[in-house]
Motif scaffolding. Structure first.
Motif, short mmCIF file in Angstrom:
data_model
loop_
_atom_site.label_atom_id
_atom_site.label_comp_id
_atom_site.label_asym_id
_atom_site.label_seq_id
_atom_site.Cartn_x
_atom_site.Cartn_y
_atom_site.Cartn_z
N LYS A 198 0.86 -1.29 -0.02
CA LYS A 198 -0.11 -0.12 -0.13
C LYS A 198 0.86 1.19 -0.04
CE LYS A 198 -3.67 2.39 2.72
NZ LYS A 198 -4.42 2.43 3.76
N SER A 255 0.39 5.63 9.85
CA SER A 255 -0.36 4.48 9.93
C SER A 255 0.35 3.07 10.42
CB SER A 255 -0.72 4.14 8.28
OG SER A 255 -1.60 2.84 8.12
N GLU A 260 -10.43 -3.16 8.77
CA GLU A 260 -10.25 -2.02 9.66
C GLU A 260 -10.34 -0.86 8.60
OE1 GLU A 260 -6.31 -0.38 11.93
OE2 GLU A 260 -6.13 -2.02 10.86
N GLU A 261 -10.00 -0.74 7.20
CA GLU A 261 -10.18 0.46 6.66
C GLU A 261 -11.60 0.79 6.54
OE1 GLU A 261 -7.71 0.51 3.20
OE2 GLU A 261 -5.77 -0.24 3.93
N LYS A 262 -12.40 -0.15 5.91
CA LYS A 262 -13.67 0.36 5.88
C LYS A 262 -14.44 0.89 7.09
CE LYS A 262 -14.43 -2.85 2.05
NZ LYS A 262 -15.35 -3.94 1.65
#
Length: 588
Positions: free
Chosen positions: A280, A291, A578-580
């Protein structure tokens, strides 16, 4: 992976670009080894994090929420005294090594302008944040190092600051290709990646391995066997890195393993692992580090603060599990109680065959085709007392069975409650959440003689999310919040979510009166994903999530916090992402 000097160079350029000329507006110290400078200039502001933690030393801008202690630590007060309002004049790096100097212009107590430097030494367990005056003397540091700790380089107020000893390596920005080639060939190791790391200052193993992978294309990594074409490829790649280190423009990449955990990062594309990892990219070096370290540092910080709670909960879980196992063993023994009753009845029917002193009697078992059966006797008892003894043991076993069944149900409910508290502790993000849990455990009798010394610390509200279709979703942080959300705040037509078979938060989808059948499928799926992520099962691939209208959820009388029963429910399977979930979060 640790932050290397080359990546620190990218951070230096980023800080220079944004922050030079800005002033320190506020200073915080959220933990023992972390400092945050809130920098402001016309039209711009940013929070600069400096960490001297042994497991995650770094410096970068941060967007993460930090909970500050009610009383600022002494070092924080010292920094506020000398640096509040100070202007950042420039940023320096010690060669390509892991030391960054922030030069400030500040005003002393007499109103005179003075120069103060903040040194961020990013060196593993030797990391430090040091305040240096204009004469080069140490004013103070976040970690004081006395003569006993280091006879070579003590860090104490009043002592002249000396730079950390530098390694005999080349700075890529100051070295030509021929000199570097000679140095690489002079290294003892035949491995190209190791020779590069031994030759270049500030280059980590992941970076030198990436250079090697580009150079040899899967062939032998022996530097002595490199062809002219491979040498050309090597210096072409180093030229691209030299350009990135000069301009600050790189491809800030993190690779994640198959479990989704961050593994490595760099300012170049990481291809050496092939299809074994997922990569990423981020828009800046600070965004990447923010992050990469945020979850790891949060877990470590909360582990330190909650270690006593976790230990107590683990011990309680172990005690309850052993107690329930023993009760189930006793319950299994009660299964033979009918045999005791039968023996008592057979003895009563055959009193004439017995006399005091007998140890056994043979009777006809009319429950089993009148087959002969031997029954043991107590020679000290009369025939009638022997029969009554078996009746008494039968009644005792029957009573024990009823009590044990009740105790086992209560024990398993308590075990479920302790598991839910353990899950809440493991997901806490701040001291106020821990205090709420400590208060809850005190009220339930698990913490003896507990006194809340931080009554002024404001309780955190439930987590707040917004689905893609605009629906509001609330998520409890602990059991007491779960109770309040479900039993008091939610409306009967709102939708309640909870992971099936796993401890987790109560999640409320606020429908504003919309019927469950009329809700968008996407909204229901996103609310289920929030429940799956905020649960003990967040590391699983597919989690069953039950959901129903709040009117179908009831709290039994006397039930512990967070414990409810429900009916008329549906189940869907959700994958924690986690991102959503983070993208839907409105408040941390």
């Amino acid at each position: 992976m640790a932050l290397d000097g080359a990546y620190l160079r990218m951070l230096k350029l980023e800080i220079e670009q944004n922050a030079v000329g800005s002033r320190i507006d506020r200073i915080y110290q959220p933990s023992r080894e972390e400092i945050i400078f809130l920098l402001r200039s016309r039209g711009w502001s940013g929070r600069l994090l400096l960490s001297a933690g042994a497991d995650s030393p770094r410096i970068h801008y941060t967007e993460q929420p930090f909970e500050n202690p009610k009383t600022p630590p002494m070092f924080c007060m010292f920094l506020r005294k000398h640096l509040t309002g100070a202007k950042l004049l420039g940023v320096r790096q010690m060669g390509m090594d892991r030391v960054l100097y922030l030069d400030f212009e500040a005003t002393n107590e007499l109103g005179d302008l003075v120069n103060i430097t903040v040194a961020a030494e990013i060196m593993g367990r030797h990391s430090n944040i040091i305040l240096i005056d204009g004469d080069g003397k140490v004013m103070d540091s976040i970690k004081r190092v006395d003569q006993e700790m280091s006879g070579v380089r003590p860090i104490l107020p009043g002592i002249r600051y000396t730079e950390p000893p530098r390694q005999d390596k080349l700075n890529l920005l100051e070295t030509d290709d021929e000199t570097l080639k000679a140095r690489i060939l002079s290294e003892k190791s035949a491995d190209l990646a190791k020779s590069l790391m031994g030759s270049l200052e500030g280059f980590s193993s992941v970076l030198t391995r990436e250079i090697t992978a580009y150079t040899i294309h899967g062939q032998d990594a022996d530097k002595n066997a490199l062809t002219k074409d491979q040498w050309d490829r090597l210096f072409f790649f180093l030229g691209k890195i030299r350009e990135a280190l000069s301009t600050g423009e790189g491809k800030f990449t993190t690779v994640f393993d198959q479990d989704g955990k961050p593994r490595e990062f760099s300012f170049v594309d990481i291809t050496q692992y092939g299809a074994l990892v997922v990569s990423k990219t981020y828009g800046s070096p600070s965004a990447l580090l923010d992050s990469f370290y945020s979850e790891r540092v949060r877990l470590e910080r909360m582990k330190q603060r909650s270690n006593d709670l976790l230990r107590m909960l683990l011990n309680t879980t172990d005690r309850l599990a052993r107690k329930i196992a023993a009760q189930k063993e006793e319950l299994a023994a009660c299964a033979d109680r009918e045999e005791l009753k039968k023996k008592g009845e057979l003895l009563t029917a055959n009193l004439w065959k017995m006399k005091k002193g007998d140890r056994v009697v043979t009777v006809e078992d009319y429950y089993n085709d009148n087959r002969e059966m031997d029954i043991e006797l107590d020679p000290a008892l009369s025939p009638v007392d022997n029969a009554q003894k078996y009746y008494k043991e039968y009644r005792k076993a029957a009573t024990a069975e009823k009590m044990l069944q009740k105790l086992i149900v209560e024990g398993e409910a308590e075990l479920q409650y302790v598991d839910s508290v353990f899950d809440a502790v493991s997901r806490t993000s701040g001291e106020s959440e821990l205090l709420e849990i400590r208060q809850e455990l005190s009220e339930q009798g698990y913490l003896k003689n507990y006194k809340n010394k931080n009554k002024l610390l404001k309780a955190q509200p439930p987590l707040k999310y917004r689905t893609s279709d605009g629906y509001l979703v609330w998520c409890g942080r602990n059991n007491k919040q779960n109770d309040k959300l479900t039993c008091r705040d939610a409306r009967p037509w709102d939708i309640w979510f909870h992971t099936q078979g796993f401890a987790g938060s109560h999640v409320i989808l606020v429908t504003e009166g919309t019927d469950l059948n009329d809700l968008p499928d996407r909204t229901v799926e996103e609310a289920a994903a929030i429940a799956a992520w905020n649960s003990k099962a967040r590391g699983a691939a597919l989690i069953p999530v039950d959901y129903t209208q709040v009117k179908n959820v009831k709290k039994p009388n006397g039930a512990k916090p967070g414990m409810v029963i429900f009916d008329h429910y549906y189940t869907l399977y959700s994958t924690p992402d986690e991102e959503k979930v983070a993208a839907m979060a409105e408040e941390k």
